[in-house]
Design a protein around this motif. Sequence first.
Motif, PDB file in Angstrom:
ATOM      1  N   ALA A 202       0.790  -1.225   0.000  1.00 62.79           N
ATOM      2  CA  ALA A 202       0.000   0.000   0.000  1.00 62.79           C
ATOM      3  C   ALA A 202       0.824   1.278   0.000  1.00 62.79           C
ATOM      4  N   ARG A 203       2.152   1.156  -0.058  1.00 62.83           N
ATOM      5  CA  ARG A 203       3.033   2.328  -0.047  1.00 62.83           C
ATOM      6  C   ARG A 203       2.715   3.251   1.135  1.00 62.83           C
ATOM      7  N   THR A 204       2.504   2.645   2.287  1.00 64.34           N
ATOM      8  CA  THR A 204       2.109   3.369   3.491  1.00 64.34           C
ATOM      9  C   THR A 204       3.335   3.688   4.342  1.00 64.34           C
ATOM     10  N   TRP A 205       3.311   4.853   4.958  1.00 64.83           N
ATOM     11  CA  TRP A 205       4.374   5.266   5.875  1.00 64.83           C
ATOM     12  C   TRP A 205       4.256   4.421   7.134  1.00 64.83           C
ATOM     13  N   THR A 206       5.219   3.556   7.362  1.00 64.37           N
ATOM     14  CA  THR A 206       5.183   2.676   8.526  1.00 64.37           C
ATOM     15  C   THR A 206       6.547   2.598   9.193  1.00 64.37           C
ATOM     16  N   GLU A 207       6.521   2.295  10.491  1.00 61.55           N
ATOM     17  CA  GLU A 207       7.738   2.074  11.270  1.00 61.55           C
ATOM     18  C   GLU A 207       7.498   0.858  12.157  1.00 61.55           C
ATOM     19  N   SER A 208       8.575   0.297  12.711  1.00 60.12           N
ATOM     20  CA  SER A 208       8.423  -0.795  13.677  1.00 60.12           C
ATOM     21  C   SER A 208       9.530  -0.710  14.709  1.00 60.12           C
ATOM     22  N   TYR A 209       9.194  -1.100  15.955  1.00 57.60           N
ATOM     23  CA  TYR A 209      10.139  -1.015  17.067  1.00 57.60           C
ATOM     24  C   TYR A 209       9.833  -2.100  18.091  1.00 57.60           C
ATOM     25  N   GLN A 265      -2.192  -7.822   7.180  1.00 54.35           N
ATOM     26  CA  GLN A 265      -2.112  -8.086   5.739  1.00 54.35           C
ATOM     27  C   GLN A 265      -3.404  -7.657   5.043  1.00 54.35           C
ATOM     28  N   ARG A 266      -4.537  -7.960   5.661  1.00 52.90           N
ATOM     29  CA  ARG A 266      -5.829  -7.571   5.077  1.00 52.90           C
ATOM     30  C   ARG A 266      -5.971  -6.052   5.026  1.00 52.90           C
ATOM     31  N   VAL A 267      -5.515  -5.371   6.075  1.00 50.54           N
ATOM     32  CA  VAL A 267      -5.570  -3.909   6.076  1.00 50.54           C
ATOM     33  C   VAL A 267      -4.708  -3.350   4.943  1.00 50.54           C
ATOM     34  N   ALA A 268      -3.537  -3.931   4.735  1.00 48.63           N
ATOM     35  CA  ALA A 268      -2.647  -3.469   3.668  1.00 48.63           C
ATOM     36  C   ALA A 268      -3.326  -3.588   2.304  1.00 48.63           C
ATOM     37  N   ALA A 272      -4.357  -0.558  -0.194  1.00 49.46           N
ATOM     38  CA  ALA A 272      -3.913  -0.545  -1.586  1.00 49.46           C
ATOM     39  C   ALA A 272      -5.096  -0.304  -2.524  1.00 49.46           C
ATOM     40  N   ARG A 273      -6.183  -1.018  -2.286  1.00 50.75           N
ATOM     41  CA  ARG A 273      -7.364  -0.873  -3.142  1.00 50.75           C
ATOM     42  C   ARG A 273      -7.896   0.565  -3.079  1.00 50.75           C
ATOM     43  N   ARG A 275      -6.303   3.188  -2.711  1.00 52.45           N
ATOM     44  CA  ARG A 275      -5.382   4.106  -3.387  1.00 52.45           C
ATOM     45  C   ARG A 275      -5.155   3.742  -4.851  1.00 52.45           C
ATOM     46  N   GLY A 276      -5.921   2.780  -5.343  1.00 50.44           N
ATOM     47  CA  GLY A 276      -5.804   2.390  -6.743  1.00 50.44           C
ATOM     48  C   GLY A 276      -4.547   1.606  -7.052  1.00 50.44           C
ATOM     49  N   LEU A 277      -3.984   0.939  -6.056  1.00 49.79           N
ATOM     50  CA  LEU A 277      -2.775   0.143  -6.241  1.00 49.79           C
ATOM     51  C   LEU A 277      -3.124  -1.334  -6.354  1.00 49.79           C
ATOM     52  N   ASP A 278      -2.267  -2.083  -7.012  1.00 50.87           N
ATOM     53  CA  ASP A 278      -2.439  -3.527  -7.163  1.00 50.87           C
ATOM     54  C   ASP A 278      -1.494  -4.222  -6.189  1.00 50.87           C
ATOM     55  N   PRO A 279      -2.015  -4.831  -5.108  1.00 54.91           N
ATOM     56  CA  PRO A 279      -1.125  -5.468  -4.137  1.00 54.91           C
ATOM     57  C   PRO A 279      -0.361  -6.659  -4.710  1.00 54.91           C
TER      58      PRO A 279
END
Length: 293
Positions: A202-209, A265-268, A272-273, A275-279
């Motif tokens: 989804a080209r989403t701004w994400t971080e992990s810690y 994964q489902r949220v991603a 994507a959908r 935003r018009g992206l193809d996962p």
Amino acid sequence: MTTHTEVEIASQPACWRRAVELASEAGTALPREGERVAVVGCGTSWFVAQAYAVLRERAGHGETDAFAASETPSGRRYDRILALTRSGTTTEVLDLLRDTGTPTVAITADPATPVMSLADNVVVLDFADERSVVQTRFATTQLALLRAHLGEDLTQAIADAEEALAEPVAAELVEAEQFTFLGRGWTCGLAAEAALKMREAARTWTESYPAMEYRHGPISIAGPGRITWMLGQDVPPGLADQVTATGGTFLSGGRDAMAELVKIQRVAVERARARGLDPDRPLHLTRSVILEA
């Protein structure tokens, strides 16, 4: 239209059941109790390696280190190297298998690839292979196999995954501006994988810690429209209230962390959908990274 990614996400409970059945059969190839083991991979496989390394040590099976395949130290002694590679063609993994003198075992999805001849032993999870570039079911299925091999009962994890597949995806998650994923112990690796899925699909701004590190600076990004999502049930005391005080949203599903990853994964895919992206076809990515010699 239903994407390959969605079909693959939905198949995970069934794949995990097959992995549990396979665990005893594959046991002779997988690391033995008491061995000192290095687990290697690239991308998603590296994050799965991190999760397994913690679980194996926690189960008392022996010292276990996880490395990106390209960063595996050459002077450190191990009894076995476990290589995780969906494609069986990733350059860094194949180079390591080719050059090491340590006994090796690989887990892959494709039996018609170079890893089959380079590793001393291979476990093939072809039933969990994927058409999508984005890894979902292969990643979790190999971790299910490894967890079962350690003696874990995955009955609740499978039930949790079925629940995660059945519940609706909230609009707040589709519309959120930013996500931070947190873990503790073995779920740190899954938090990193959750962030990767959001970036890839989804080209989403994400971080992990690691969860306890979040208050050492990263919480400064929390706020309205932003999600802090804890994987696993070991939530640091007071953290949820601190995130809520920023105006941000704190989530902790209470499910097995692999099942919580299914929900992410489902949220991603839904993001994507929207935003018009193809996962199935993330930008700038291929199924395997094969470098020129």
